[in-house]
Design a protein around this motif. Structure first.
Motif, PDB file in Angstrom:
ATOM      1  N   LEU A 145      19.322   5.166   4.445  1.00 11.34           N
ATOM      2  CA  LEU A 145      18.357   6.124   3.911  1.00 11.34           C
ATOM      3  C   LEU A 145      18.963   6.897   2.741  1.00 11.34           C
ATOM      4  N   ALA A 146      20.195   7.361   2.905  1.00 10.02           N
ATOM      5  CA  ALA A 146      20.866   8.084   1.824  1.00 10.02           C
ATOM      6  C   ALA A 146      21.049   7.199   0.601  1.00 10.02           C
ATOM      7  N   SER A 147      21.401   5.927   0.835  1.00  3.65           N
ATOM      8  CA  SER A 147      21.573   4.982  -0.261  1.00  3.65           C
ATOM      9  C   SER A 147      20.260   4.747  -1.001  1.00  3.65           C
TER      10      SER A 147
ATOM     11  N   ALA B  88       0.809  -1.217   0.000  1.00  6.11           N
ATOM     12  CA  ALA B  88       0.000   0.000   0.000  1.00  6.11           C
ATOM     13  C   ALA B  88       0.843   1.269   0.000  1.00  6.11           C
ATOM     14  N   ARG B  89       2.072   1.210   0.555  1.00  9.88           N
ATOM     15  CA  ARG B  89       2.823   2.449   0.762  1.00  9.88           C
ATOM     16  C   ARG B  89       4.304   2.299   0.399  1.00  9.88           C
ATOM     17  N   SER B  90       4.609   1.498  -0.602  1.00 11.67           N
ATOM     18  CA  SER B  90       6.015   1.263  -0.952  1.00 11.67           C
ATOM     19  C   SER B  90       6.713   2.540  -1.396  1.00 11.67           C
ATOM     20  N   GLN B  91       5.941   3.498  -1.949  1.00 11.38           N
ATOM     21  CA  GLN B  91       6.564   4.743  -2.410  1.00 11.38           C
ATOM     22  C   GLN B  91       7.087   5.589  -1.246  1.00 11.38           C
ATOM     23  N   GLU B  92       6.667   5.259  -0.003  1.00 10.01           N
ATOM     24  CA  GLU B  92       7.135   6.005   1.158  1.00 10.01           C
ATOM     25  C   GLU B  92       8.332   5.341   1.832  1.00 10.01           C
ATOM     26  N   VAL B  93       8.451   4.018   1.696  1.00 12.82           N
ATOM     27  CA  VAL B  93       9.446   3.268   2.468  1.00 12.82           C
ATOM     28  C   VAL B  93      10.800   3.299   1.766  1.00 12.82           C
ATOM     29  N   ALA B  94      11.823   3.736   2.503  1.00 10.71           N
ATOM     30  CA  ALA B  94      13.179   3.775   1.969  1.00 10.71           C
ATOM     31  C   ALA B  94      14.062   2.679   2.566  1.00 10.71           C
ATOM     32  N   VAL B  95      13.810   2.316   3.827  1.00  7.99           N
ATOM     33  CA  VAL B  95      14.668   1.359   4.531  1.00  7.99           C
ATOM     34  C   VAL B  95      13.800   0.332   5.250  1.00  7.99           C
ATOM     35  N   LEU B  96      14.179  -0.936   5.115  1.00 11.41           N
ATOM     36  CA  LEU B  96      13.551  -2.016   5.864  1.00 11.41           C
ATOM     37  C   LEU B  96      14.545  -2.534   6.895  1.00 11.41           C
ATOM     38  N   LEU B  97      14.138  -2.538   8.173  1.00 12.68           N
ATOM     39  CA  LEU B  97      14.948  -3.099   9.259  1.00 12.68           C
ATOM     40  C   LEU B  97      14.107  -4.198   9.902  1.00 12.68           C
ATOM     41  N   THR B  98      14.537  -5.451   9.740  1.00 10.28           N
ATOM     42  CA  THR B  98      13.715  -6.556  10.224  1.00 10.28           C
ATOM     43  C   THR B  98      14.493  -7.481  11.142  1.00 10.28           C
ATOM     44  N   ASP B  99      13.789  -7.986  12.142  1.00 12.36           N
ATOM     45  CA  ASP B  99      14.354  -9.016  13.013  1.00 12.36           C
ATOM     46  C   ASP B  99      14.394 -10.323  12.233  1.00 12.36           C
ATOM     47  N   TYR B 100      15.342 -11.191  12.583  1.00 11.89           N
ATOM     48  CA  TYR B 100      15.415 -12.485  11.897  1.00 11.89           C
ATOM     49  C   TYR B 100      14.403 -13.470  12.440  1.00 11.89           C
TER      50      TYR B 100
ATOM     51  N   VAL C  19      14.266  -0.269  -1.938  1.00 13.85           N
ATOM     52  CA  VAL C  19      14.329  -0.259  -0.474  1.00 13.85           C
ATOM     53  C   VAL C  19      15.666  -0.832   0.004  1.00 13.85           C
ATOM     54  N   ALA C  20      16.364  -0.091   0.870  1.00 16.10           N
ATOM     55  CA  ALA C  20      17.583  -0.598   1.504  1.00 16.10           C
ATOM     56  C   ALA C  20      17.187  -1.603   2.586  1.00 16.10           C
ATOM     57  N   ARG C  21      17.932  -2.712   2.692  1.00 15.77           N
ATOM     58  CA  ARG C  21      17.515  -3.819   3.550  1.00 15.77           C
ATOM     59  C   ARG C  21      18.559  -4.078   4.649  1.00 15.77           C
ATOM     60  N   LEU C  22      18.103  -4.008   5.930  1.00 15.07           N
ATOM     61  CA  LEU C  22      18.946  -4.263   7.088  1.00 15.07           C
ATOM     62  C   LEU C  22      18.344  -5.398   7.909  1.00 15.07           C
ATOM     63  N   LEU C  23      19.206  -6.222   8.493  1.00 15.15           N
ATOM     64  CA  LEU C  23      18.755  -7.361   9.287  1.00 15.15           C
ATOM     65  C   LEU C  23      19.258  -7.229  10.715  1.00 15.15           C
ATOM     66  N   VAL C  24      18.350  -7.414  11.677  1.00 13.88           N
ATOM     67  CA  VAL C  24      18.717  -7.445  13.090  1.00 13.88           C
ATOM     68  C   VAL C  24      18.857  -8.908  13.495  1.00 13.88           C
ATOM     69  N   SER C  25      20.014  -9.265  14.036  1.00 19.78           N
ATOM     70  CA  SER C  25      20.284 -10.678  14.310  1.00 19.78           C
ATOM     71  C   SER C  25      20.973 -10.844  15.662  1.00 19.78           C
ATOM     72  N   ALA C  26      20.565 -11.896  16.382  1.00 19.13           N
ATOM     73  CA  ALA C  26      21.281 -12.266  17.599  1.00 19.13           C
ATOM     74  C   ALA C  26      22.542 -13.041  17.203  1.00 19.13           C
ATOM     75  N   TYR C  27      23.477 -13.151  18.124  1.00 19.31           N
ATOM     76  CA  TYR C  27      24.741 -13.826  17.812  1.00 19.31           C
ATOM     77  C   TYR C  27      24.505 -15.271  17.355  1.00 19.31           C
ATOM     78  N   ALA C  28      23.505 -15.905  17.930  1.00 19.81           N
ATOM     79  CA  ALA C  28      23.236 -17.307  17.595  1.00 19.81           C
ATOM     80  C   ALA C  28      22.763 -17.470  16.159  1.00 19.81           C
ATOM     81  N   ASP C  29      22.267 -16.402  15.534  1.00 24.21           N
ATOM     82  CA  ASP C  29      21.750 -16.476  14.160  1.00 24.21           C
ATOM     83  C   ASP C  29      22.785 -16.013  13.141  1.00 24.21           C
ATOM     84  N   LYS C  30      24.038 -15.917  13.557  1.00 24.79           N
ATOM     85  CA  LYS C  30      25.041 -15.291  12.703  1.00 24.79           C
ATOM     86  C   LYS C  30      25.248 -16.039  11.395  1.00 24.79           C
ATOM     87  N   ASP C  31      25.240 -17.358  11.404  1.00 26.66           N
ATOM     88  CA  ASP C  31      25.437 -18.121  10.172  1.00 26.66           C
ATOM     89  C   ASP C  31      24.313 -17.861   9.171  1.00 26.66           C
TER      90      ASP C  31
END
Length: 402
Positions: free
Chosen positions: A133-135, A56-68, A89-101
């Protein structure tokens, strides 16, 4: 889904928001509260909810930050979908140490551009969001520029094809006429043929007219080919003076017999043109062609087309700027036709192949270059078309033309 936009600039256009996805409501609230003063923050609690929001709003979203780690579908699955459906959309992942692989696998597959470890470090997270965001803004701007260039190229090639087709169709018509009037030597001798003509000079006229139109079509194609070669080499240094463009049209346009004498040029107020030769050459050829066709339809006692270089004011209150005017003393146009001319396809020559796209194409080119086009005409008193160009820093200022 939640929106927190305390830090969003009012009236912001284009992608600018951060979408944070986590199945823990408190994590979403904490993130929005902590970063909402600087960024526009949207939140979602699942992959499906995030995809629905993006739909619905992809034209507004610049960055995605998601938990694994999330139930049903994990963050890597979301990143893959977003990469496929919303490449800006620039994509970032939030990960705990156990999910590093798993996280490193996502990086290797190109699904994610950066990994942030839990618990989030405020300074590192804030810097990562700024860079992402700049990217994303750069990526969106580049994609938009490519799309506009592709659209302009399709439009230009379509118009070029029409401009090339017209003289080539005339050439074919002359050749067909000569073929129909071809006669073998009456004595049957080889090496000699005859073409019957209604009056002396008809055949020579057709040959010369066909040659002029073939050379004009070739000049159009050659100009575009040279521009494509320059672009492929990254050559943007070439500059063109307005006087050179006018002289090129005088030398290369396929005038019918006697029409070249109608043309005059006033080149004293010369200036450097923006952009490359191909489009501007086609624009000026279009204006000259329109003037000549108007004069042919209702020729005055002394037909004239004058191309002049000036320093002119487009509107009251604006500073003078370089301008190229094409003035004819043809039949002119009615006020009703004049109002529609640069806003919609309008032609008075539909029966002879006119499409009405000529001035629309010219306006598109001038707007792209940062200039404009103005048409003034009075029925029975001719037409003036003015191309206004942005000033070049290399030009020496000249006095204004009134």
């Amino acid at each position: 889904m939640t929106l927190h936009d305390a830090g969003a600039p009012q009236g912001h256009l284009g992608p600018h928001a951060i979408l944070m996805v986590d199945d823990e409501p408190q994590a979403c609230k904490w993130f929005a509260r902590l970063y909402g003063a600087e960024f526009t923050v949207l939140t979602a609690s699942s992959v499906d909810e995030a995809l629905a929001l993006l739909g619905a709003r992809s034209q507004e979203v610049a960055v995605l930050l998601t938990d694994y780690a999330m139930p049903a579908r994990d963050g890597v699955a979301l990143l893959g979908e977003v990469r496929r459906l919303y490449p800006h959309v620039a994509r970032l992942l939030v990960s705990a140490y156990a999910d590093k692989d798993v996280a490193m696998s996502a990086v290797n597959q190109g699904h994610v551009e950066k990994i942030l470890e839990k618990p989030l470090d405020d300074a590192l997270t804030r810097q990562a969001l700024r860079e992402a965001l700049a990217s994303a803004v750069r990526r969106t701007r580049d994609q938009s520029l490519i799309a506009r260039r592709e659209s302009a190229l399709r439009e230009t090639l379509g118009f070029l094809a029409h401009e090339v087709t017209s003289p080539l169709a005339t050439v074919r018509g002359y050749l067909s006429a000569m073929r129909e009037n071809h006669r073998d030597h009456p004595d049957g001798e080889g090496g000699m043929a005859y073409i019957a003509q209604q009056k002396p000079g008809d055949v020579l006229f057709m040959i010369e007219a066909a040659q002029r139109r073939a050379e004009y079509a070739q000049s159009l194609v050659s100009t575009f080919v040279q521009t494509a070669r320059d672009a492929s080499r990254g050559d943007t240094s070439a500059s063109l003076r307005a006087s050179e463009l006018v002289r090129a049209v005088q030398d290369e346009y396929p005038f019918d017999a006697g029409e070249a004498a109608w043309l005059a040029a006033e080149l004293e107020d010369d200036f450097i043109l923006p952009g490359r030769r191909d489009l501007l050459y086609l624009v000026l050829c279009t204006l000259v062609k329109n003037a000549l066709l108007a004069l042919r339809a209702a020729p005055p006692k002394r037909p004239s087309v004058c191309m002049s270089l000036q320093n002119a004011v487009m509107l009251p209150g604006l500073a003078p700027q370089p301008a190229l005017r094409v003035v004819d003393n043809g039949p002119g146009m009615s006020p009703e036709l004049l109002q529609r001319l640069t806003r919609e396809p309008v032609t008075t020559r539909a029966d002879s192949g006119g499409s009405g796209m000529g001035l629309l194409f010219c306006k598109r080119v001038m707007t792209t270059l940062g200039g404009d086009i103005a048409v003034h005409s009075t029925l029975g008193q001719g037409t003036t078309v003015t191309l206004y160009f942005p000033p070049s820093p290399d030009d020496t200022p000249v006095e204004e033309t009134r």
